[in-house]
Design a protein around this motif. Structure first.
Motif, PDB file in Angstrom:
ATOM      1  N   THR A 171      44.723  31.612  -0.526  1.00 28.69           N
ATOM      2  CA  THR A 171      45.861  32.370  -0.013  1.00 28.69           C
ATOM      3  C   THR A 171      45.441  33.718   0.553  1.00 28.69           C
ATOM      4  OG1 THR A 171      46.358  33.302  -2.198  1.00 28.69           O
ATOM      5  CG2 THR A 171      47.509  31.263  -1.585  1.00 28.69           C
ATOM      6  N   CYS A 210      57.002  31.893  -0.184  1.00 28.02           N
ATOM      7  CA  CYS A 210      56.993  30.763  -1.109  1.00 28.02           C
ATOM      8  C   CYS A 210      56.927  31.275  -2.551  1.00 28.02           C
ATOM      9  CB  CYS A 210      55.790  29.873  -0.808  1.00 28.02           C
ATOM     10  SG  CYS A 210      55.640  28.489  -1.940  1.00 28.02           S
ATOM     11  N   VAL A 226      52.923  34.102  -0.295  1.00 28.42           N
ATOM     12  CA  VAL A 226      53.207  33.430  -1.557  1.00 28.42           C
ATOM     13  C   VAL A 226      53.393  34.502  -2.620  1.00 28.42           C
ATOM     14  CG1 VAL A 226      52.049  31.253  -1.013  1.00 28.42           C
ATOM     15  CG2 VAL A 226      50.741  33.102  -2.028  1.00 28.42           C
TER      16      VAL A 226
END
Length: 96
Positions: free
Chosen positions: A79, A4, A66
Motif C-alpha cells: 500500500t 477503503c 486504505v
C-alpha cells in the motif's frame, strides 16, 4: 477520493472498523466525491500468517487510500506503492 476501510461487518457507513487490514471480514469503500459506498467480502480471509492479499480481494477496484489500524509489513509495502495512501485509523465506524 475512494477510501477503503477494513470492517467487521458490512453495514455501509455504520460498519465497524476492524483492527487489522488483512484479517478483516470485509471492506467498505467510501467515495468522498460521490458519497457512494461499496461493500466487499474479504475472500482471502483464511490464509497463512503473512500470506494475505487483501488488495486482491478488492477485485481490481481502484482505491486512493486504505485506512489501517494494523497491517503486516508485506501489505504496508504494497500500500506504500504508487497510487495508495495509508491513513491511520482507530476503532469506530466508517462514518466517523
Amino acid at each position: 477520493m475512494k477510501i477503503c476501510f477494513p470492517t467487521e461487518n458490512l453495514q455501509g457507513l455504520e460498519s465497524v472498523v476492524f483492527s487489522h487490514f488483512g484479517s478483516a471480514p470485509g471492506f467498505v469503500v467510501v467515495d468522498t466525491e460521490s458519497n457512494g459506498i461499496e461493500e466487499i467480502n474479504n475472500n482471502d480471509l483464511h490464509h497463512a500468517h503473512g500470506m494475505c492479499q487483501p488488495l486482491k480481494a478488492l477485485g481490481g477496484l481502484s482505491v486512493d487510500a486504505v485506512a489501517v489500524g494494523g497491517i503486516g509489513m508485506g501489505r504496508a509495502d504494497e500500500t506504500a506503492g504508487p497510487g495508495y495512501n495509508s491513513l491511520p485509523c482507530t476503532a469506530g465506524h466508517c462514518r466517523a
